[in-house]
Design an enzyme around this catalytic site. Structure first.
Site, mmCIF file in Angstrom:
data_model
loop_
_atom_site.group_PDB
_atom_site.id
_atom_site.type_symbol
_atom_site.label_atom_id
_atom_site.label_comp_id
_atom_site.label_asym_id
_atom_site.label_seq_id
_atom_site.Cartn_x
_atom_site.Cartn_y
_atom_site.Cartn_z
ATOM 1 N N HIS A 120 0.805 -1.225 0.000
ATOM 2 C CA HIS A 120 0.000 0.000 0.000
ATOM 3 C C HIS A 120 0.839 1.276 0.000
ATOM 4 O O HIS A 120 0.341 2.339 0.356
ATOM 5 C CB HIS A 120 -0.968 -0.011 1.196
ATOM 6 C CG HIS A 120 -2.045 -1.054 1.061
ATOM 7 N ND1 HIS A 120 -2.855 -1.451 2.103
ATOM 8 C CD2 HIS A 120 -2.446 -1.780 -0.007
ATOM 9 C CE1 HIS A 120 -3.699 -2.386 1.672
ATOM 10 N NE2 HIS A 120 -3.464 -2.603 0.403
ATOM 11 N N CYS A 148 3.344 19.237 -9.281
ATOM 12 C CA CYS A 148 4.379 18.401 -9.899
ATOM 13 C C CYS A 148 5.271 19.237 -10.820
ATOM 14 O O CYS A 148 4.768 20.034 -11.613
ATOM 15 C CB CYS A 148 3.668 17.310 -10.701
ATOM 16 S SG CYS A 148 4.743 16.302 -11.709
#
Ligand code: NAD
Ligand code: ZN
Length: 249
Positions: A120, A148
């Site tokens: 995960h 980003c």
């Protein structure tokens, strides 16, 4: 666990048998990390399911980040417990050993486990929501959610959310390990989050011996060969003591 009664169980642990351990939030409970389904699972008035999903992030990225920053702060203060250290010892005792975790808290690594399949992701890492590029951005919400540097998308925590697929490579390695296992130990997981929850059943279908360690019964309990109803930080060191007794006799 009764030693003599379980001598055969312990023998299943020994090399060359393949041993797989799947861990969940219960393994970190003794370190003070809240589980999702325990009474401390709620943050403010939100359940983890409400926040740990892509729709929530698109709608309220700052709220989701606020929760993750709270969890990061919490995790930066905690230490591995006897359960994590016992798993380091087990890895050293059998060279055909695989640790698979659903935890995102980095505590297995901190304890010293070397080969870990993280199903995960990792709470301390970031990536881009749109292009997945990893990011070392220092997330502070005063200036909003960072973007980003590759595509301008929102930076998100590098974890798997409800409704998202697992990292393909990690899940494939986990499936292969479960398929090959002779002994499969499920520790501190509710067995409610798929597809990780299917791994012990896969192992069982292939004939592995299943041990479950949990403070509560789960959907796996009735299917396991041995259910140890105890806290992971007690049951795992106890298991090691018993293995050592068998080895030395
Ligand atoms: P969960 O919260 O659904 O279940 C925790 C399980 O641990 C329960 O079955 C509970 O009975 C058991 N448990 C509690 N204390 C225990 C103890 N001391 N010893 C043994 N068992 C104990 O957690 P899950 O099954 O891991 O799945 C939920 C998802 O939550 C996962 O995807 C995981 O990524 C995420 N999560 C991770 C962390 C973490 O990294 N520490 C914490 C909370 C949630
Ligand atoms: Zn991007």
């Amino acid at each position: 666990m009764n030693m003599i009664e379980n001598k055969t169980v312990i023998e299943k642990f020994l090399y060359p048998n393949k041993v797989v351990v799947l861990t969940g939030a219960g393994v970190s409970a003794a370190s003070g990390v809240p589980t999702f389904r325990g009474k401390e699972g709620l943050w403010k008035k939100y359940s983890p399911e409400e926040l740990a999903n892509p729709r929530a992030f698109i709608a309220q990225p700052e709220l989701v980040w606020e929760w993750y920053l709270w969890r990061r702060k919490l995790i930066s203060k905690v230490k591995p417990n006897f359960a994590h250290y016992a798993l380091v010892d087990l890895e050293e005792m059998n060279s055909n050993f695989t640790l698979i975790t659903q935890n995102v808290d980095n505590l297995h690594r901190e304890a010293g486990s070397t080969y870990i399949i993280e199903l995960h992701g990792n709470l301390m890492k970031n990536r881009c929501f749109d292009c997945n590029k990893s990011s070392t951005a220092d997330v502070r919400l005063e200036n909003g959610v960072p973007l980003c540097d590759n595509c301008g998308g929102l930076i998100r925590p590098d974890v798997v959310w409800f409704g998202e697929s697992l990292p393909l490579q990690a899940f494939q390695s986990a499936r292969i390990a479960a398929n090959e296992s002779d002994l499969f130990i499920s520790v501190g997981t509710s067995g409610l989050v798929e597809p990780a929850a299917s791994l012990p059943f896969l192992a069982k279908a292939r004939g592995a011996y299943i041990i479950e360690i949990n403070t509560e019964e789960t959907p796996l309990t009735s299917q396991s060969d041995l259910f140890v109803q105890d806290s992971a930080d007690i049951a795992l060191p106890d298991f090691i003591k018993q293995i050592k007794l068998v080895i030395n006799n």
